[in-house]
Motif scaffolding. Structure first.
Motif, short mmCIF file in Angstrom:
data_model
loop_
_atom_site.label_atom_id
_atom_site.label_comp_id
_atom_site.label_asym_id
_atom_site.label_seq_id
_atom_site.Cartn_x
_atom_site.Cartn_y
_atom_site.Cartn_z
N LEU A 55 0.83 -1.21 0.00
CA LEU A 55 0.00 0.00 0.00
C LEU A 55 0.87 1.26 0.00
N CYS A 56 1.89 1.28 0.84
CA CYS A 56 2.76 2.46 0.89
C CYS A 56 3.50 2.64 -0.44
N HIS A 57 3.96 1.54 -1.01
CA HIS A 57 4.62 1.57 -2.32
C HIS A 57 3.70 2.16 -3.38
N GLU A 58 2.49 1.63 -3.47
CA GLU A 58 1.58 2.05 -4.54
C GLU A 58 1.05 3.47 -4.32
N PHE A 59 0.77 3.83 -3.08
CA PHE A 59 0.33 5.20 -2.84
C PHE A 59 1.43 6.20 -3.15
N SER A 60 2.68 5.82 -2.98
CA SER A 60 3.76 6.75 -3.35
C SER A 60 3.76 7.02 -4.85
N HIS A 61 3.42 6.00 -5.65
CA HIS A 61 3.25 6.22 -7.09
C HIS A 61 2.16 7.26 -7.34
N LEU A 62 1.06 7.09 -6.63
CA LEU A 62 -0.11 7.93 -6.89
C LEU A 62 0.11 9.37 -6.47
N VAL A 63 0.76 9.58 -5.33
CA VAL A 63 0.84 10.93 -4.78
C VAL A 63 2.14 11.64 -5.07
N SER A 64 3.19 10.91 -5.46
CA SER A 64 4.49 11.56 -5.60
C SER A 64 5.25 11.16 -6.85
N ASN A 65 4.57 10.46 -7.76
CA ASN A 65 5.16 10.13 -9.05
C ASN A 65 6.47 9.35 -8.90
N THR A 66 6.51 8.45 -7.91
CA THR A 66 7.71 7.64 -7.73
C THR A 66 7.84 6.63 -8.87
N ASP A 67 9.05 6.11 -9.03
CA ASP A 67 9.34 5.14 -10.07
C ASP A 67 9.71 3.79 -9.45
N ASP A 68 10.04 2.82 -10.32
CA ASP A 68 10.43 1.48 -9.87
C ASP A 68 11.79 1.09 -10.46
N ALA A 112 9.57 3.95 -5.30
CA ALA A 112 8.42 3.45 -4.54
C ALA A 112 8.80 2.33 -3.59
N GLU A 113 9.70 1.46 -4.03
CA GLU A 113 10.09 0.33 -3.20
C GLU A 113 10.74 0.79 -1.89
N ASN A 114 11.51 1.87 -1.95
CA ASN A 114 12.16 2.38 -0.75
C ASN A 114 11.15 2.92 0.26
N TYR A 115 10.09 3.55 -0.24
CA TYR A 115 9.03 4.02 0.65
C TYR A 115 8.29 2.84 1.28
N GLY A 116 8.05 1.81 0.49
CA GLY A 116 7.37 0.64 1.03
C GLY A 116 8.14 0.01 2.17
N PHE A 117 9.44 -0.20 1.99
CA PHE A 117 10.24 -0.84 3.02
C PHE A 117 10.51 0.08 4.21
N TYR A 118 10.68 1.37 3.96
CA TYR A 118 10.84 2.32 5.07
C TYR A 118 9.61 2.29 5.97
N CYS A 119 8.44 2.39 5.36
CA CYS A 119 7.20 2.39 6.14
C CYS A 119 7.00 1.05 6.85
#
Length: 203
Positions: free
Chosen positions: A149-162, A185-192
């Motif tokens: 969820l954190c990974h995918e929401f980062s795509h939606l709200v902050s235009n993160t890449d993979d 996005a992956e870094n946000y997912g694992f950080y969270c």
């Protein structure tokens, strides 16, 4: 639950699992944002170093802004979640169709206004693997779903890449290219996930 809507979920169980994961993420994101802003607790500083590299004010500002936007999107904005059945092990889910450009270009007030005027204009598809995923630090489904969820929401709200996938790859990216890590996005997912795991263990 905010103004979210849900489409094409074939079973009550699948929808309940998705909504439960959303509620859990919405519950813990304010604390994650708070710790990220201060960046003084042991877990927050360790997680930041592991997934975003050496501290730099500009990069830290980007991280805090992204996490804050994820928090807002989870708890306040209107997102339509569409269940997609592929039968071939699709990705966990994919964020798509953010109106008015990307949320990263908007203030929280603008985000709220656009969500109100075009409610559910933001769409995230939910793939098969979300329900069996183990792409987490401890390889459990619950942590993997929070991470996703954190990974995918980062795509939606902050235009993160993979640029990378996986825990080891994310940590390596933070060392070799922290500027890219704060947009991954992956870094946000694992950080969270790392902070969430700590909160879950210690209250």
């Amino acid at each position: 639950m905010a103004n979210h809507s849900f489409k094409n979920f074939a079973t009550v169980s699948e929808r309940v699992q998705w909504e439960s994961a959303l509620l859990e993420a919405a519950k813990y994101m304010p604390r994650i944002v708070k710790d990220a802003k201060t960046n003084t607790s042991d877990i927050a500083t360790r997680a930041y170093a592991l997934y975003f590299g050496q501290y730099d004010k500009a990069r830290w500002t980007r991280v805090v802004a992204t996490l804050s936007a994820i928090d807002f999107a989870l708890s306040s904005a209107g997102v339509t979640f569409v269940r997609v059945y592929t039968g071939r092990g699709a990705q966990n889910c994919a964020a798509t169709q953010a109106p008015y450009g990307r949320w990263k270009d908007q203030t929280p007030g603008m985000m709220s206004d656009s969500a109100h005027r075009r409610q559910h204009g933001y769409v995230m598809t939910v793939g098969d693997d979300f329900y069996t995923a183990d792409n987490s630090i401890d390889r459990t489904i619950k942590m993997a779903q929070f991470n996703t969820l954190c990974h995918e929401f980062s795509h939606l709200v902050s235009n993160t890449d993979d640029p990378v996938y996986g825990n080891i790859q994310s940590r390596a990216l933070a060392i070799s290219n922290p500027g890219t890590a704060v947009a991954c996005a992956e870094n946000y997912g694992f950080y969270c996930e790392m902070l969430y795991a700590e909160y879950s263990r210690n209250g």
